[in-house]
Design an enzyme around this catalytic site. Structure first.
Site, PDB file in Angstrom:
ATOM      1  N   ARG A  78       5.416  33.496   3.818  1.00  0.00           N
ATOM      2  CA  ARG A  78       5.033  34.869   4.159  1.00  0.00           C
ATOM      3  C   ARG A  78       6.239  35.784   4.323  1.00  0.00           C
ATOM      4  O   ARG A  78       6.079  37.001   4.443  1.00  0.00           O
ATOM      5  CB  ARG A  78       4.171  34.867   5.429  1.00  0.00           C
ATOM      6  CG  ARG A  78       2.765  34.355   5.178  1.00  0.00           C
ATOM      7  CD  ARG A  78       1.980  34.198   6.462  1.00  0.00           C
ATOM      8  NE  ARG A  78       2.379  33.007   7.199  1.00  0.00           N
ATOM      9  CZ  ARG A  78       1.852  32.629   8.356  1.00  0.00           C
ATOM     10  NH1 ARG A  78       0.897  33.364   8.912  1.00  0.00           N
ATOM     11  NH2 ARG A  78       2.258  31.529   8.960  1.00  0.00           N
ATOM     12  N   GLN A  79       7.432  35.205   4.304  1.00  0.00           N
ATOM     13  CA  GLN A  79       8.650  36.021   4.321  1.00  0.00           C
ATOM     14  C   GLN A  79       9.200  36.080   2.897  1.00  0.00           C
ATOM     15  O   GLN A  79      10.281  35.574   2.595  1.00  0.00           O
ATOM     16  CB  GLN A  79       9.668  35.434   5.289  1.00  0.00           C
ATOM     17  CG  GLN A  79       9.175  35.402   6.740  1.00  0.00           C
ATOM     18  CD  GLN A  79      10.247  34.935   7.696  1.00  0.00           C
ATOM     19  OE1 GLN A  79      11.390  35.386   7.654  1.00  0.00           O
ATOM     20  NE2 GLN A  79       9.887  34.005   8.571  1.00  0.00           N
ATOM     21  N   ASP A  86      -8.409  40.712   2.655  1.00  0.00           N
ATOM     22  CA  ASP A  86      -7.607  41.919   2.445  1.00  0.00           C
ATOM     23  C   ASP A  86      -7.457  42.124   0.950  1.00  0.00           C
ATOM     24  O   ASP A  86      -7.878  41.285   0.140  1.00  0.00           O
ATOM     25  CB  ASP A  86      -6.234  41.814   3.127  1.00  0.00           C
ATOM     26  CG  ASP A  86      -5.498  40.528   2.781  1.00  0.00           C
ATOM     27  OD1 ASP A  86      -5.588  40.081   1.619  1.00  0.00           O
ATOM     28  OD2 ASP A  86      -4.842  39.960   3.667  1.00  0.00           O
ATOM     29  N   LYS A  93      -8.292  46.316   5.665  1.00  0.00           N
ATOM     30  CA  LYS A  93      -7.664  46.233   6.988  1.00  0.00           C
ATOM     31  C   LYS A  93      -6.226  46.710   6.912  1.00  0.00           C
ATOM     32  O   LYS A  93      -5.659  46.868   5.829  1.00  0.00           O
ATOM     33  CB  LYS A  93      -7.704  44.789   7.510  1.00  0.00           C
ATOM     34  CG  LYS A  93      -6.749  43.843   6.770  1.00  0.00           C
ATOM     35  CD  LYS A  93      -6.808  42.424   7.307  1.00  0.00           C
ATOM     36  CE  LYS A  93      -5.789  41.544   6.584  1.00  0.00           C
ATOM     37  NZ  LYS A  93      -5.872  40.138   6.973  1.00  0.00           N
ATOM     38  N   ASP A 132      -3.840  31.229  10.478  1.00  0.00           N
ATOM     39  CA  ASP A 132      -2.738  31.048  11.421  1.00  0.00           C
ATOM     40  C   ASP A 132      -3.263  31.225  12.841  1.00  0.00           C
ATOM     41  O   ASP A 132      -3.701  30.272  13.473  1.00  0.00           O
ATOM     42  CB  ASP A 132      -1.617  32.032  11.084  1.00  0.00           C
ATOM     43  CG  ASP A 132      -0.347  31.747  11.872  1.00  0.00           C
ATOM     44  OD1 ASP A 132      -0.359  30.856  12.746  1.00  0.00           O
ATOM     45  OD2 ASP A 132       0.669  32.425  11.637  1.00  0.00           O
TER      46      ASP A 132
END
Length: 315
Positions: A100-101, A173, A196, A226
């Protein structure tokens, strides 16, 4: 089954030994003897306890919680195998931590997913097998071949067996639309999207729901659960918009922080996940259903070992 492959070796770190055992049972090969322990100061100690010279070695090691411990184990194991003259080292990382980074969203931020890709390559990894990367373009961060396996077919097979009526697949999303559309096509359902925004990490605010959800059985599909904030709030919003029931599917059940409490108290009928990440028995709520990815990873491993097409698995 594959005992003739004397040069095929499978070893595992401490991240998910149960999955490694399942894969070995599926392939009919023994799990390689590898001891991963700690020195008294916490440093990782790896000892490969069998000959791997000239072998095609697959290291089963997702990099979920504790992420840094599991990642470091994988790096040290790869270095040990390289120095033991393994012919090829393939990292089987069903869940790729730090995914996610994958970009800079503000000044002076790292791109940690790229850093991890560089570290794996430097440690001696020559190929990688993974599942449902958070962003598909992370494959391009690697200078080695990456086999990116989708979890959607496993989830779709389970949903088709249940034969739910009036189903709509919901993307949590806009970024998850492609993944959700593929599942919708596999089970013959329409698509909806939760609109969102994220004011800060691990915080989501639902603005609107786009698509037909009234009087439907909604199935939210995400790659990762998560803290479970997005899906539990999404479930409430879908019921408010007229859905008659809400299910959730995801590949990687990280389930950190308040996730278990949120799922326990949620309106969700069932949470369908896979075992890419090990979930301790005490955290497995009755509403959590775990599907095994061992057959899929086993097929991918043998295809890589025999130089066959991996993509044919999904034709």
């Amino acid at each position: 089954m594959f005992s003739r492959h004397k040069k095929l070796k499978i070893v595992s770190g401490n991240a998910n030994p149960a999955l490694a055992t399942e894969i070995c049972n599926y392939l009919g090969v023994p799990l390689g003897s590898c001891k991963v322990s700690r020195f008294s100061d916490g440093e990782i100690r790896v000892r490969i306890e069998e000959n791997v010279r000239g072998a095609d070695v697959f290291v089963i090691q997702p990099t979920g919680h504790p992420v840094n411990e599991n990642l470091m184990e994988l790096l040290v194991m790869s270095d040990a195998l390289k120095r033991a003259s393994a012919r090829r080292i393939t990292a089987v990382v069903p869940y790729f931590g730090y995914a996610r980074q994958d970009r800079k969203t503000r000044a002076r931020e790292p791109i940690t997913a790229k850093l991890v890709a560089n570290l794996l390559t430097a440690s001696g990894v020559q190929r990688m097998i993974t599942m449902d990367l958070h962003a598909g373009q992370i494959q391009g961060f690697f200078d080695i071949p990456v086999d990116h396996l989708p979890g959607g077919p496993i989830l779709a097979e389970y949903l088709n067996r249940w034969q739910l009526e009036d189903v709509v697949v919901v993307a949590p999303d806009v970024g998850g639309v492609v993944r959700a559309r593929e599942l919708a096509e596999r089970i013959g359902a329409p698509l909806a999207v939760i609109d969102k925004r994220r004011p800060e990490p691990n915080v989501a605010e639902i603005v609107h729901i786009i698509g037909p959800v009234q009087n439907k059985t909604a199935v939210i599909l995400d790659d990762i659960i998560d803290t479970a904030g997005t899906i539990t709030e999404g479930g409430q919003a879908l019921l408010a918009y007229g859905a008659k029931a809400v299910y959730v599917c995801c590949t990687h059940p990280i389930l950190s922080g308040p996730a278990i409490d949120r799922l326990r108290e949620s309106v969700l009928e069932e949470v369908i996940v896979t075992n890419t990440v090990s979930v301790s028995p005490e955290r497995l709520l009755p509403k959590i259903k775990v599907l095994s990815v061992a057959p899929l990873l086993g097929e991918a491993i043998i295809r890589v070992h025999e130089n066959l097409s991996v993509s044919k698995l999904f034709d």
